[in-house]
Motif scaffolding. Structure first.
Motif, mmCIF file in Angstrom:
data_model
loop_
_atom_site.group_PDB
_atom_site.id
_atom_site.type_symbol
_atom_site.label_atom_id
_atom_site.label_comp_id
_atom_site.label_asym_id
_atom_site.label_seq_id
_atom_site.Cartn_x
_atom_site.Cartn_y
_atom_site.Cartn_z
ATOM 1 N N ASP A 1 0.830 -1.217 0.000
ATOM 2 C CA ASP A 1 0.000 0.000 0.000
ATOM 3 C C ASP A 1 0.860 1.262 0.000
ATOM 4 O O ASP A 1 0.678 2.170 0.816
ATOM 5 N N LEU A 2 1.785 1.311 -0.937
ATOM 6 C CA LEU A 2 2.678 2.457 -1.101
ATOM 7 C C LEU A 2 2.455 3.077 -2.479
ATOM 8 O O LEU A 2 2.016 2.394 -3.413
ATOM 9 N N PRO A 3 2.753 4.361 -2.652
ATOM 10 C CA PRO A 3 2.620 4.980 -3.974
ATOM 11 C C PRO A 3 3.554 4.312 -4.983
ATOM 12 O O PRO A 3 4.709 4.004 -4.669
ATOM 13 N N GLY A 4 3.059 4.091 -6.189
ATOM 14 C CA GLY A 4 3.893 3.456 -7.201
ATOM 15 C C GLY A 4 3.195 3.363 -8.535
ATOM 16 O O GLY A 4 2.015 3.698 -8.664
ATOM 17 N N PRO A 5 3.907 2.896 -9.549
ATOM 18 C CA PRO A 5 3.347 2.811 -10.898
ATOM 19 C C PRO A 5 2.385 1.633 -11.032
ATOM 20 O O PRO A 5 2.400 0.701 -10.223
ATOM 21 N N GLY B 1 4.776 9.045 -12.130
ATOM 22 C CA GLY B 1 6.231 8.945 -12.089
ATOM 23 C C GLY B 1 6.872 9.323 -13.414
ATOM 24 O O GLY B 1 6.261 9.974 -14.267
ATOM 25 N N PRO B 2 8.119 8.899 -13.622
ATOM 26 C CA PRO B 2 8.887 9.358 -14.785
ATOM 27 C C PRO B 2 8.620 8.538 -16.045
ATOM 28 O O PRO B 2 8.357 7.340 -15.985
ATOM 29 N N THR B 3 8.717 9.212 -17.184
ATOM 30 C CA THR B 3 8.654 8.560 -18.493
ATOM 31 C C THR B 3 9.646 9.275 -19.405
ATOM 32 O O THR B 3 9.767 10.498 -19.373
ATOM 33 N N GLY B 4 10.352 8.494 -20.218
ATOM 34 C CA GLY B 4 11.238 9.056 -21.229
ATOM 35 C C GLY B 4 10.802 8.562 -22.597
ATOM 36 O O GLY B 4 10.630 7.366 -22.804
ATOM 37 N N ILE B 5 10.595 9.478 -23.537
ATOM 38 C CA ILE B 5 10.114 9.109 -24.872
ATOM 39 C C ILE B 5 11.137 9.551 -25.913
ATOM 40 O O ILE B 5 11.618 10.681 -25.890
ATOM 41 N N VAL C 1 7.454 8.386 -32.938
ATOM 42 C CA VAL C 1 7.875 7.806 -31.662
ATOM 43 C C VAL C 1 8.698 6.546 -31.917
ATOM 44 O O VAL C 1 8.246 5.605 -32.575
ATOM 45 N N ILE C 2 9.909 6.530 -31.392
ATOM 46 C CA ILE C 2 10.781 5.362 -31.512
ATOM 47 C C ILE C 2 10.585 4.412 -30.330
ATOM 48 O O ILE C 2 10.508 3.201 -30.505
ATOM 49 N N GLU C 3 10.483 4.978 -29.131
ATOM 50 C CA GLU C 3 10.320 4.143 -27.947
ATOM 51 C C GLU C 3 9.787 4.965 -26.792
ATOM 52 O O GLU C 3 10.091 6.157 -26.671
ATOM 53 N N VAL C 4 9.011 4.312 -25.931
ATOM 54 C CA VAL C 4 8.556 4.916 -24.680
ATOM 55 C C VAL C 4 9.146 4.085 -23.550
ATOM 56 O O VAL C 4 8.997 2.864 -23.516
ATOM 57 N N ASN C 5 9.823 4.752 -22.617
ATOM 58 C CA ASN C 5 10.468 4.062 -21.500
ATOM 59 C C ASN C 5 9.865 4.550 -20.182
ATOM 60 O O ASN C 5 9.883 5.754 -19.912
ATOM 61 N N PRO C 6 9.348 3.644 -19.350
ATOM 62 C CA PRO C 6 8.712 4.058 -18.089
ATOM 63 C C PRO C 6 9.732 4.297 -16.975
ATOM 64 O O PRO C 6 9.718 3.655 -15.932
ATOM 65 N N ARG C 7 10.604 5.250 -17.207
ATOM 66 C CA ARG C 7 11.674 5.574 -16.264
ATOM 67 C C ARG C 7 12.275 6.907 -16.662
ATOM 68 O O ARG C 7 11.981 7.439 -17.731
ATOM 69 N N LEU C 8 13.136 7.436 -15.789
ATOM 70 C CA LEU C 8 13.938 8.584 -16.175
ATOM 71 C C LEU C 8 14.920 8.178 -17.268
ATOM 72 O O LEU C 8 15.344 7.011 -17.332
ATOM 73 N N ALA C 9 15.281 9.121 -18.107
ATOM 74 C CA ALA C 9 16.297 8.833 -19.112
ATOM 75 C C ALA C 9 17.595 8.426 -18.424
ATOM 76 O O ALA C 9 17.958 8.968 -17.375
ATOM 77 N N GLY C 10 18.276 7.431 -18.997
ATOM 78 C CA GLY C 10 19.593 7.084 -18.490
ATOM 79 C C GLY C 10 20.626 7.981 -19.139
ATOM 80 O O GLY C 10 20.306 9.037 -19.691
ATOM 81 N N ASP D 1 15.548 18.848 -10.224
ATOM 82 C CA ASP D 1 16.179 17.573 -9.881
ATOM 83 C C ASP D 1 15.133 16.466 -10.013
ATOM 84 O O ASP D 1 14.371 16.189 -9.083
ATOM 85 N N LEU D 2 15.098 15.830 -11.180
ATOM 86 C CA LEU D 2 14.070 14.828 -11.447
ATOM 87 C C LEU D 2 14.187 13.611 -10.544
ATOM 88 O O LEU D 2 13.184 12.982 -10.207
ATOM 89 N N VAL D 3 15.405 13.245 -10.163
ATOM 90 C CA VAL D 3 15.582 12.090 -9.281
ATOM 91 C C VAL D 3 14.954 12.370 -7.919
ATOM 92 O O VAL D 3 14.191 11.553 -7.375
ATOM 93 N N THR D 4 15.260 13.532 -7.351
ATOM 94 C CA THR D 4 14.677 13.901 -6.056
ATOM 95 C C THR D 4 13.162 13.994 -6.151
ATOM 96 O O THR D 4 12.437 13.512 -5.254
ATOM 97 N N GLU D 5 12.655 14.592 -7.225
ATOM 98 C CA GLU D 5 11.201 14.737 -7.370
ATOM 99 C C GLU D 5 10.526 13.385 -7.549
ATOM 100 O O GLU D 5 9.402 13.173 -7.075
ATOM 101 N N HIS D 6 11.196 12.450 -8.219
ATOM 102 C CA HIS D 6 10.655 11.093 -8.331
ATOM 103 C C HIS D 6 10.567 10.438 -6.955
ATOM 104 O O HIS D 6 9.544 9.829 -6.608
#
Length: 408
Positions: A96-100, A259-263, A274-283, A297-302
């Protein structure tokens, strides 16, 4: 008082150290759960608590987290990449925690399913086919027409991705993927796509808000190893709006938006595709570029989202940040690498990272993991940032001695 812990599932050499540091700044105690914690050098460097557990076993993870709750207040559970994002979603629901949404993540991480959902929603994508054997790859390429992109249906970092311009290149790469050299986590499934040609862009999204649009360049074909990124991309307001609108259409089509998405996009003759959708911050240093460009700061905000706090995605300033990746131009043994400290001292350089030490064997495969380091710079303008980057990279010098061949 019980310490608040942030559980990090597995890790990576790129964004995971940022998650550890951001968690500590937020007063959280990061704990990494991994099948092999020793593979992550930053854990020892940051003195991060790590526990060995089979991260492919959801029940084992639930048990381990339940045990940790006896000692810690688990504030949240997350990961830096996308390979375990669906598992994170399942754990968050269990506790019962926030998440995708794990179902949405699983659909997104399967590139064939992702393609189907995007196509049904009318999102512009390349023509595509799914193949499971060499005959199906050949048939798909014939239907689409060469050149084609051939890649695993599940994966990241451009691993196993190749542009095939001829029948011979198609056969060679198919043999590589199906002949035992490529490591599959499940039954082989190959995506064959039309080659979308044009400038490359990425959209960084948090929730349903497009934060930044960056531009990037790759090394020479047939591979797709990153060479340079810059944020923000040099686009008109109308071009930015088109990419942002399509990005939000992707979120709706895939059931994302938490949460984060990188497209990833290519701007073709008919507009953005659109080449790809990634359900995370960009690496690949994406979060650092956004922070240098906009002060976000996207990491902190995530992590704030993960622990149930409110995000702050307001821009603090407007600069141009860029990264140049250091990649070997030949295979062999790395004899020396020097100049990192000189490069870091250049005014405007934000970070210099070297991943390899002398005597390291270098074997190029054309994907991002072969990157041996990078330099990041930032300034008020793109021209100034590029000049800083060029000056700093020129100060880094490395030499490679080719491997001895049989018979020498």
């Amino acid at each position: 008082m019980t310490r608040r812990a942030l559980i990090l599932l597995e890790g990576s050499r790129y964004n995971s150290p940022l998650y550890v540091q951001a968690a500590q700044r937020l007063g959280l105690h990061p704990i990494t759960l991994s099948a092999d914690p020793a593979q992550y050098d930053y854990l020892a460097a940051e003195c991060v608590e790590a526990m060995r557990v089979n991260t492919d076993d959801l029940d084992a993870l639930i048990y381990e987290c339940s045990q940790l709750r006896a000692t810690y207040d688990i504030a949240g559970i997350t990961c830096a990449g996308d390979a375990f994002s669906a598992t994170v979603g399942k754990l968050c629901r269990h506790f019962d925690l926030p998440g995708p949404n794990p179902t949405s993540i699983e659909q997104c991480c399967d590139k064939f399913t992702q393609r189907q959902l995007l196509a049904e929603a009318g999102v512009p994508i390349p023509a595509y086919r799914l193949a499971t054997n060499a005959a199906e790859v050949d048939s798909a390429a014939a239907e689409i027409g060469l050149p084609v992109i051939v890649k695993p249906a599940v994966g990241s970092g451009s691993v196993g991705v190749r542009l095939c311009r001829t029948i011979d290149e198609l056969a060679e790469h198919t043999t590589f993927l199906l002949g035992g050299e490529h490591i599959w986590r499940s039954s082989p499934r190959i995506l064959v796509e039309a080659y979308a040609q044009g400038p490359y862009y990425t959209a960084d999204i948090m929730g349903d808000e497009v934060i930044a649009i960056s531009g990037g360049q790759f090394g020479p074909p047939p591979h797709f190893a990153y060479r340079e990124f810059y944020c923000p991309a040099a686009l008109t307001d109308d071009e930015q709006e088109r990419i942002a609108d399509i990005s939000l259409s992707c979120l709706r089509a895939l059931g994302l938006g938490w949460g984060p998405t990188g497209i990833e996009f290519r701007w073709t003759h008919s507009g953005p595709v659109v080449i790809e959708v990634n359900p995370r911050l960009a690496g690949a240093t994406g979060p650092q570029l956004v922070q240098l460009a906009y002060g976000i700061d996207l990491v902190t905000e995530h992590i704030k989202l993960v622990i149930g706090d409110e995000c702050d995605l307001r821009s603090r300033h407007s600069h141009t940040a860029a990264v140049r990746f250091l990649v070997a131009d030949s295979d062999g043994n790395l004899d020396r690498i020097a100049g990192g400290s000189r490069a870091a001292a250049v005014l405007g350089v934000a970070e210099v990272k070297l991943y390899v030490e002398p005597s390291t064997p270098i074997v190029r495969k054309g994907d991002f993991p072969e990157c041996i380091g990078y330099v990041i710079a930032a300034s008020p303008s793109l021209a100034q940032t590029e000049a800083i980057l060029h000056r700093a990279v020129d100060l880094i010098d490395f030499s490679i001695t080719p491997f001895e061949t049989v018979g020498e």
